[in-house]
Design an enzyme around this catalytic site. Structure first.
Site, mmCIF file in Angstrom:
data_model
loop_
_atom_site.group_PDB
_atom_site.id
_atom_site.type_symbol
_atom_site.label_atom_id
_atom_site.label_comp_id
_atom_site.label_asym_id
_atom_site.label_seq_id
_atom_site.Cartn_x
_atom_site.Cartn_y
_atom_site.Cartn_z
ATOM 1 C CG PHE A 123 -1.733 -1.281 1.357
ATOM 2 C CD1 PHE A 123 -2.551 -1.756 0.351
ATOM 3 C CD2 PHE A 123 -1.613 -2.025 2.523
ATOM 4 C CE1 PHE A 123 -3.241 -2.955 0.489
ATOM 5 C CE2 PHE A 123 -2.294 -3.226 2.665
ATOM 6 C CZ PHE A 123 -3.106 -3.682 1.651
ATOM 7 C CB THR A 169 -1.616 -6.148 -7.133
ATOM 8 O OG1 THR A 169 -0.276 -6.447 -7.515
ATOM 9 C CG2 THR A 169 -1.600 -5.072 -6.084
ATOM 10 N NE ARG A 191 -6.295 -5.958 -24.080
ATOM 11 C CZ ARG A 191 -5.275 -6.511 -24.743
ATOM 12 N NH1 ARG A 191 -4.076 -5.942 -24.724
ATOM 13 N NH2 ARG A 191 -5.472 -7.601 -25.445
ATOM 14 C CG ASN A 220 -7.103 -11.921 -13.988
ATOM 15 O OD1 ASN A 220 -8.265 -12.007 -13.573
ATOM 16 N ND2 ASN A 220 -6.234 -12.910 -13.859
ATOM 17 C CE LYS A 267 -11.793 -15.875 -9.659
ATOM 18 N NZ LYS A 267 -11.554 -17.318 -9.779
ATOM 19 C CB THR A 268 -6.243 -10.142 -10.348
ATOM 20 O OG1 THR A 268 -6.056 -9.793 -11.721
ATOM 21 C CG2 THR A 268 -5.870 -11.592 -10.139
ATOM 22 C CE LYS A 292 -6.765 5.458 -19.947
ATOM 23 N NZ LYS A 292 -7.994 6.304 -19.891
ATOM 24 C CD GLU A 347 -1.689 4.150 -6.331
ATOM 25 O OE1 GLU A 347 -1.149 4.756 -5.416
ATOM 26 O OE2 GLU A 347 -1.173 4.029 -7.454
#
Lengths: 339, 743
Positions: free
Chosen positions: B245, B472, B633, B636, B638-639, B706, B710
């Site tokens: 973080f 992440t 774009r 993933n 899910k993540t 991108k 955050e």
């Protein structure tokens, strides 16, 4: 953490003897509070007597119609006990409002009574604290005291007792059975914890070497009209800012008997018997509840960042009394707290 | 679509099984032989001098190896620049154990090293230290009038743009206007994993540091310059991280201490901070913000003014971009932005998830809500009327911006049309109900990154880049990119990271890892692909004869012509026929400045929140959150969704509970533990809907990503604060909104 020796007691007599034989020793049950305090050098026992495995884990009927909660029964086993759920649901709800499942699985009933305050300064040895180090001063007075007490405080200490379970116990008024070097005795729950006065280092009235063996609940459990309301800074896993335990007996809309205890506001679970008398014989109305709530906090003193607790306690009492009168709460899997 | 199109799908984390099985090793889990343990001693005072450290009393304990402090620390680098890491702010970085001066509470002042952790901890408790205490100041309120404008100092810091138009005059002439101050206290990152460094002594002055960090190269550079080590003698490794973080962006004193002890004792050493010490390593600063806004008769913004003041240490000018976003998120011709710091006797703040933006967004988006009410407009309608199609700060168009679609899709999902504008007008379950919204903007950045790709004759691909994985999903998305680029199943690809022996990657921060390392991974795999194509074209009868790399594609383990799928070779056959045991290729990817320069590159989001408030008791329950993110774009689903879920939790924490309390009498944080520093628990978290609005953007980078680490946090805090106002009619401007503020 300071070095310590350790032994596991086989029975109560052995535990009492072992402790008496070691200066600066302490009993340890689930260790969910003591071990943390040792890691932070707040507590520095030279010897630990593990009492968690003593044969005191039963929850059983008493001949007088009451229920005995063994001192080493875990908080979880106590909350989930069918008798507790059916007969003392306010205790079920209070236990489930506290800590986390993991902690409740480890914590014992005796240990719950022995928890120490969560005052920020008590936990931080870099700051003065009369409870930790008598005579060093109270940092909470004039400091940050959001979690501190508003009732029965002293100029030496404004710490609170952090337990939820004990607030329900205060309302149920069990006796605390203890064993010590001088034999056994019973202490009324009301008299077990103490106010800080000028000896805030003493949390309770146990004498040296005494060990809690059981909590003996009286027959009356207020199973129909009860409430446990806990207000805190997040929805789980936080100590109470204010909590309220209520037990009522009702005849129609009239209150025939009442129990009222608060948590998060005082050095001990704060049962107010004069408020209970005020409720007796009164109709269960908003007017009655408001009058009683105002009575409970009439002598409350805020210390700055905990000023809000006075008004919060007043409102929480009104809400809890209303919930109890209406019979809204049920004992169950999850503490819903009536919020 | 083919079996080896992996990007944009939702595969499970490739590192999940390792974590579940306990086979993913964190920095405190490298149990090298003959390990010694260091325990840090922290200052109990905020300011003063150490007069004497009675170290000999402790050294005498059997098993205690040494007590390190300013009294015996060896000669180390002298110049400030040797201590400056990649994102150090301006000023003089803190040097542990350098001098007797104490400049902040919990300053590390000694390290006790012993044969066991328990002994080191005990010895640290016994260590007597004499201090001379001096008066301190830790209260930002006391420095309100002593703010100063910081220099550029820190990488990534952009001073606010100069004023545009005539903001004061426009405000004076506005149809409706508001002015309000917003505040939030200090917050700490509080990752679950404690900062820990295990230094393996490899003999002859060579070490490997297993260090909890978001940037192994940043730590390596720091260590080599501070301790005078050669790079090849100082390997830094961090393959897994239990949350960062931002706390792990700069080298922490734990790694300094562990390396110092290891080099001096010529022994492997581990140093682990305590939870309390985790409150001494940087934080989101206590911040005060003044917002002024005015509107024209048509509900457009006439003037927008945003000024922020936050704390920093006495020795560094920690900076973050708080107010700049306010000049960018909405269309407004008259804008004034101001930013100041005030020095206090505290440790330097540190970047914390969406640094600056998270703070500034609360001021801006709550003020926008107040302005909407003052102008009699629905908060969403008000934002639509002030939608910015250009970034007015730099006067450039956005490379892509689908915030409008975020507004529309999230509002529809949330049911914003069911909201009545009047505060206190909605009720359910005996509670007041409130609905609020907020949106945000964050940088879409790409940093220079390198990668290496290696394929073995049996078709197994390994790709390496020394980036980080703080939970992440880096392992997974890089595996997807590599596998798709070379037409392989995910199982045939291994991505390795977190080691200074690997190609260099930037620190993992700023939401730039997917764009930066992802591009490097793709480039390395493409470079390898070109080599494979050449091999495939060697046989005289190759069906790919004469094809250029752009003419072919790797799909399902084959290499084939894009326009004639029958002209194909099996990848493994090519590799085996080549006689090589393996092929490898390197990449070094940089942003395409020429392509990017004409544009403003940003991601956007919006969050809608619903709360129920018990009017008597002040308790707040967030009942629903819908978050929509436009971040190019999504690699993933899910993540990425998990990242946004985590961001919403963070936003909720900032809104309702997170605050590190400073007792100014002691100049010390008093709730420095997990019992009293409240982060949200499951019971606080409602159902969360996450919407990704796809943007086609080949300007930001070739992958079109991108970053989402955050941006998802923005808007959430303000949406909840605005929902509380809508429910109660009370505007709480100092976070967190604790129940007593509503009584």
């Amino acid at each position: 953490m300071y070095p310590f020796t350790y032994s596991r007691a086989t029975d109560v007599a052995d535990a009492v003897r072992d402790k008496a034989g070691h200066d600066g020793s302490a009993y340890v049950g689930g260790g969910t509070n003591l071990i943390d305090l040792m890691k932070m050098n707040v507590e520095q026992p030279a010897h630990l007597v593990n009492v968690a495995k003593l044969p005191l884990s039963k929850i059983e009927d008493l001949p007088n119609g009451g229920l005995r909660l063994g001192a080493t029964a875990t908080n979880s086993d106590t909350a989930w006990n069918e008798q507790v759920k059916a007969r003392y649901p306010v205790l079920n709800q209070a236990i489930l409002a506290g800590a986390s499942p993991q902690l409740r699985n480890a914590a014992t009933n005796g240990g719950n009574l022995m928890q120490r305050t969560r005052c920020y300064y008590f936990y931080d040895i870099a700051t003065p604290c009369n409870k930790r180090e008598p005579g060093s001063g109270c940092s909470a007075i004039g400091g940050f005291n959001r979690v501190c007490g508003i009732l029965g405080t002293s100029e030496a200490c404004i710490a609170t007792h952090p337990s939820d379970m004990c607030v329900a116990l205060a309302a149920l008024a069990p006796t605390v059975r203890v064993s010590g070097p001088h034999g056994e005795r019973s202490i009324a729950f009301e008299d077990f914890h103490r106010l800080p006065g000028d000896q805030p280092e003493l949390d309770n009235t146990l004498t040296e070497g005494e060990l809690i063996t059981s909590l003996d609940l009286p027959e009356k459990g207020f199973a129909k009209h009860f409430a446990y309301l806990k207000l805190r800074d997040r929805h789980s896993y936080a100590f109470a800012l204010v909590s309220v335990a209520v037990g009522l007996e009702m005849d129609g809309d009239t209150i025939t008997e009442a129990r009222l205890a608060l948590g998060g506001v005082a050095h001990k679970p704060w049962r107010d018997q004069s408020a209970e008398q005020l409720l007796k014989g009164q109709p269960a109305t908003a007017e009655t509840f408001g009058r009683v709530a105002a009575h409970v906090v009439a002598n409350a003193v805020g210390r700055g960042s905990n000023d809000f607790k006075i008004e919060l306690a007043r409102r929480a009492i009104v809400r809890a009394l209303k919930q109890a009168a209406e019979g809204q709460q049920v004992a169950g899997d999850v503490y819903l707290g009536g919020q | 679509m083919t079996q080896t199109n992996h990007i944009g799908k939702a595969p499970n984390r490739v590192d999940g099984p390792l974590k579940v099985a306990g086979a993913a090793h964190y920095s405190g889990e490298f149990n090298v032989p003959d390990l010694a343990y260091g325990y840090v001693v922290s200052s109990p005072i905020a300011k003063g001098k150490i007069l004497k450290i009675h170290a000999d009393e402790v050294r005498a304990l059997p098993g205690v190896l040494e007590v390190f402090s300013h009294e015996n620390v060896p000669h180390l680098a002298w110049l400030d620049k040797s201590y400056k890491d990649q994102i150090a702010p301006g000023g003089s970085p803190f040097r542990p154990l350098h001098a007797p001066d104490i400049t902040f509470n919990q300053q590390p002042i000694a390290l006790v090293v012993a044969d066991t952790f328990e002994l080191a901890r005990y010895a640290a408790a016994l260590l007597r230290i004499d201090y001379e205490q001096e008066a301190h100041e830790t209260n930002l309120e006391a420095k309100r009038t002593e703010g100063f404008v910081p220099g550029k100092g820190k990488a990534g810091f952009q001073p606010p743009p100069p004023p545009r138009g005539n903001p004061d005059k426009a405000l004076a002439n506005a149809t409706h206007s508001i002015e309000a101050e917003y505040a939030h206290g200090a917050q700490h990152h509080n990752p679950m994993e404690l900062f820990t460094t295990t230094v393996e002594w490899r003999g002859d002055g060579k070490i490997t540091a297993y260090d909890k960090t978001q940037g192994v190269f940043n730590v390596q550079n720091y260590l080599t310059s501070v301790f005078g080590l050669k790079k090849e003698d100082c390997r830094v490794v961090n393959q897994f991280m239990g949350g960062g973080f931002g706390a792990g962006l700069r080298p922490q004193y734990s790694v300094f201490m562990a390396v110092l002890a290891s080099l001096e004792l010529k022994r492997s050493v581990r140093v682990t901070l305590t939870r309390q010490q985790m409150f001494s390593i940087g934080h989101r600063p206590n911040t005060l913000q003044l917002l002024k806004m005015g509107t024209n008769p048509d509900g457009t913004l006439a003037s927008l003014q945003h000024h922020a003041l936050h704390e920093t240490s006495q020795f560094e000018d920690y900076t973050e971009n708080i107010v700049n976003w306010s000049g960018m998120l909405y269309q407004c011709e008259n804008v004034k932005l101001g930013y100041e710091l005030a020095k206090l006797d505290i440790y330097s703040p540190q970047d914390m998830r969406a640094p600056g933006a998270a703070s500034g967004n609360v001021g801006l988006e709550v003020a926008m809500d107040e302005m909407a009410y003052a102008a009699g407009l629905d908060p969403l309608e008000f934002r639509l009327r002030n939608y910015a199609d250009r970034d007015q700060n730099v006067d450039k168009p956005f490379s892509s911006k689908k915030l409008r679609e975020c507004y529309q899709q999230a509002a529809a999902k949330f049911g914003w049309e069911t909201r009545s504008q009047e505060p206190r007008s909605m009720r359910a379950n005996g509670k007041l109900v409130g609905m609020g919204m907020g949106g945000g903007v964050w940088d879409a950045a790409q940093k220079k990154s390198a990668a290496k790709a290696i394929i073995s004759a049996d078709g197994k691909l390994t790709v390496r880049s020394g980036t980080g994985e703080n939970g992440t999903g880096t392992y997974t998305i890089m595996t997807q990119i590599a596998a798709e680029t070379l037409g392989l199943p995910l199982e045939a690809v291994t991505f390795e990271l977190g080691d200074t022996d690997q190609p260099e990657a930037p620190i993992q921060g700023g939401s730039w890892t997917a764009a930066s390392v992802g591009t490097a991974v793709k480039d390395a795999c493409d470079a390898l692909g070109e080599k494979i194509l050449k091999l495939a074209q060697k046989p005289a009868d190759s069906p790919l004869k004469g094809a250029k790399y752009d003419d072919v594609e790797f799909v399902n383990g084959q290499l084939r012509l894009r326009l004639d799928h029958d002209q194909a070779v099996v990848l493994r056959d090519v590799l085996q026929a080549s006689g090589e045991t393996q092929l490898e290729a390197d990449s070094s990817a940089q942003p395409n400045m020429a392509k990017q320069q004409p544009y403003s590159l940003h991601s956007h989001n919006v969050a809608f929140a619903e709360v129920e408030v018990d009017e008597d008791l002040g308790t707040i329950k967030v009942t629903r959150v819908v978050s929509a993110v436009a971040a190019g774009r999504i690699l993933n689903q899910k993540t990425a969704r998990s990242q946004v879920l985590g961001s919403v939790v963070w936003g909720l924490g900032m809104a309702l509970m997170e605050e590190t309390i400073m007792d100014h009498k002691f100049g010390r944080y008093v709730n420095h533990n997990f019992a009293e520093y409240h982060i949200p628990v499951n019971a606080d978290i409602p159902h969360i809907d996450v919407i990704f609005v796809h943007e086609d953007d080949d300007i930001v980078n070739p992958l079109g990503v991108k970053g989402i680490g955050e941006v998802g946090m923005l808007g959430v805090t303000a949406a909840i604060a605005n929902a509380v106002f809508h429910a109660t009619g009370k505007r709480v401007r100092d976070l967190p909104i604790l129940l007593d503020k509503l009584l």
